[in-house]
Design a protein around this motif. Structure first.
Motif, short mmCIF file in Angstrom:
data_model
loop_
_atom_site.label_atom_id
_atom_site.label_comp_id
_atom_site.label_asym_id
_atom_site.label_seq_id
_atom_site.Cartn_x
_atom_site.Cartn_y
_atom_site.Cartn_z
N VAL A 109 0.83 -1.21 0.00
CA VAL A 109 0.00 0.00 0.00
C VAL A 109 0.87 1.26 0.00
N VAL A 110 1.83 1.32 0.91
CA VAL A 110 2.69 2.51 0.98
C VAL A 110 3.54 2.63 -0.28
N GLY A 111 3.91 1.50 -0.86
CA GLY A 111 4.70 1.52 -2.08
C GLY A 111 4.00 2.20 -3.25
N TRP A 112 2.67 2.26 -3.19
CA TRP A 112 1.92 2.95 -4.24
C TRP A 112 2.29 4.42 -4.35
N LEU A 113 2.84 4.98 -3.27
CA LEU A 113 3.24 6.39 -3.31
C LEU A 113 4.36 6.63 -4.32
N TYR A 114 5.09 5.56 -4.65
CA TYR A 114 6.26 5.71 -5.52
C TYR A 114 6.13 4.96 -6.84
N SER A 115 5.35 3.87 -6.84
CA SER A 115 5.26 3.08 -8.06
C SER A 115 4.03 2.18 -8.01
N ALA A 116 3.46 1.94 -9.20
CA ALA A 116 2.34 1.01 -9.30
C ALA A 116 2.79 -0.33 -9.87
N VAL A 117 4.10 -0.47 -10.05
CA VAL A 117 4.67 -1.70 -10.60
C VAL A 117 4.66 -2.80 -9.54
N GLY A 118 4.51 -4.05 -9.96
CA GLY A 118 4.66 -5.17 -9.05
C GLY A 118 3.36 -5.76 -8.55
N VAL A 208 10.45 -5.49 -6.08
CA VAL A 208 9.12 -5.76 -6.63
C VAL A 208 8.49 -4.49 -7.21
N ARG A 209 8.65 -3.38 -6.51
CA ARG A 209 8.06 -2.12 -6.96
C ARG A 209 8.95 -1.37 -7.95
N ASP A 210 10.20 -1.80 -8.08
CA ASP A 210 11.16 -1.15 -8.98
C ASP A 210 11.31 0.33 -8.62
N ILE A 211 11.64 0.59 -7.36
CA ILE A 211 11.83 1.96 -6.90
C ILE A 211 13.27 2.14 -6.43
N GLU A 212 13.64 3.35 -6.11
CA GLU A 212 14.99 3.65 -5.64
C GLU A 212 15.17 3.15 -4.20
N THR A 213 16.43 2.92 -3.83
CA THR A 213 16.71 2.37 -2.50
C THR A 213 16.24 3.30 -1.39
N ASP A 214 16.48 4.60 -1.52
CA ASP A 214 16.06 5.52 -0.47
C ASP A 214 14.54 5.57 -0.36
N GLU A 215 13.84 5.41 -1.49
CA GLU A 215 12.39 5.34 -1.46
C GLU A 215 11.93 4.07 -0.76
N ALA A 216 12.62 2.98 -1.03
CA ALA A 216 12.29 1.70 -0.40
C ALA A 216 12.49 1.76 1.11
#
Length: 240
Positions: A109-118, A208-216
């Motif tokens: 859910v929180v990952g949606w703030l950065y990417s909809a992938v995965g 899974v979300r294909d986001i940057e490390t600091d975002e993760a």
């Protein structure tokens, strides 16, 4: 396949397995790239159950010791009390499964703030491995609660304060072991392993979300901080 490899060449299998877990704990980014796929949950389900079982074993021993102590004190517990106490005993096992699902859902859910992938399913598979550090926390807790239950004596029990209501009596009886300082200290130490699990989970959501490390890291910080605050609350209420 893994069983046949272990039988044919146990030394090589053990070396590879230890190397895999060492990579997971120290370099989770590489671990997710090299060791974890996207299909099947059988291994992950077993892994989560093992993590929970490590804490469950100590609780079972503590329960048996406490029940024996109250039998010596001739204080009846009854089936209602025993059933309620099993809720406490099974907490590490049930909690591991709920934590797995809860952590995955929070990351997704929180990952949606950065990417909809995965996909949620893939994140569920990857997040299971992030719980491995909690096996160490559960081991420490098992040792602590078993030691506390083994060390308590009849003189340590305020028999005049034993409640009559089954749920309250179960809490009182279980607290004879679980309320000891060694168990409380084990819970505090477990916070470090929870943070370690959050660190690994960051790399799961990154992959899974294909986001940057600091975002993760920011994504993983949300459920990690929430869990740590929960543990702190539980420790505070137990200590008081």
């Amino acid at each position: 396949m893994a069983i046949s490899q272990a039988v044919r060449n146990p030394r090589s299998y053990l070396s590879r397995t230890l190397g895999m877990y060492r990579t997971l704990l120290t370099d989770p980014g590489t671990f997710y790239d090299e060791y974890v796929g996207t299909r099947g949950l059988r291994v992950e389900i077993l892994l989560v159950l093992v993590v929970g079982a490590v804490g469950f074993v100590g609780n079972v021993y503590a329960l048996l010791q406490v029940e024996e102590l109250f039998a010596q004190l001739e204080i009846p517990l009854g089936q209602d009390v025993a059933f309620a106490m099993w809720g406490e005993v099974a907490a590490p096992l049930v909690g591991a499964v709920l934590l797995w699902i809860g952590l995955t859902t929070a990351l997704y859910v929180v990952g949606w703030l950065y990417s909809a992938v995965g996909e949620y399913y893939v994140l569920l598979k990857w997040t299971a491995w992030a719980l491995v550090p909690l096996a160490f926390a559960n081991l420490i807790h098992s040792v602590a609660v078993a030691y506390a239950a083994f060390s308590v004596s009849a003189g340590d029990v305020a028999t005049s304060e034993v409640p009559r209501v089954p749920e309250d009596r179960a809490a009182f009886v279980w607290d004879v072991a679980a309320g000891e300082i060694a168990v409380v200290a084990a819970a505090v130490v477990g916070i470090a392993f929870a943070v370690w699990a959050g660190y690994i989970a960051a790399y799961a959501v990154r992959g899974v979300r294909d986001i940057e490390t600091d975002e993760a890291y920011r994504v993983a910080a949300v459920p990690t901080v929430a869990y740590v605050l929960y543990v702190v609350y539980e420790v505070a209420t137990t200590a008081l």
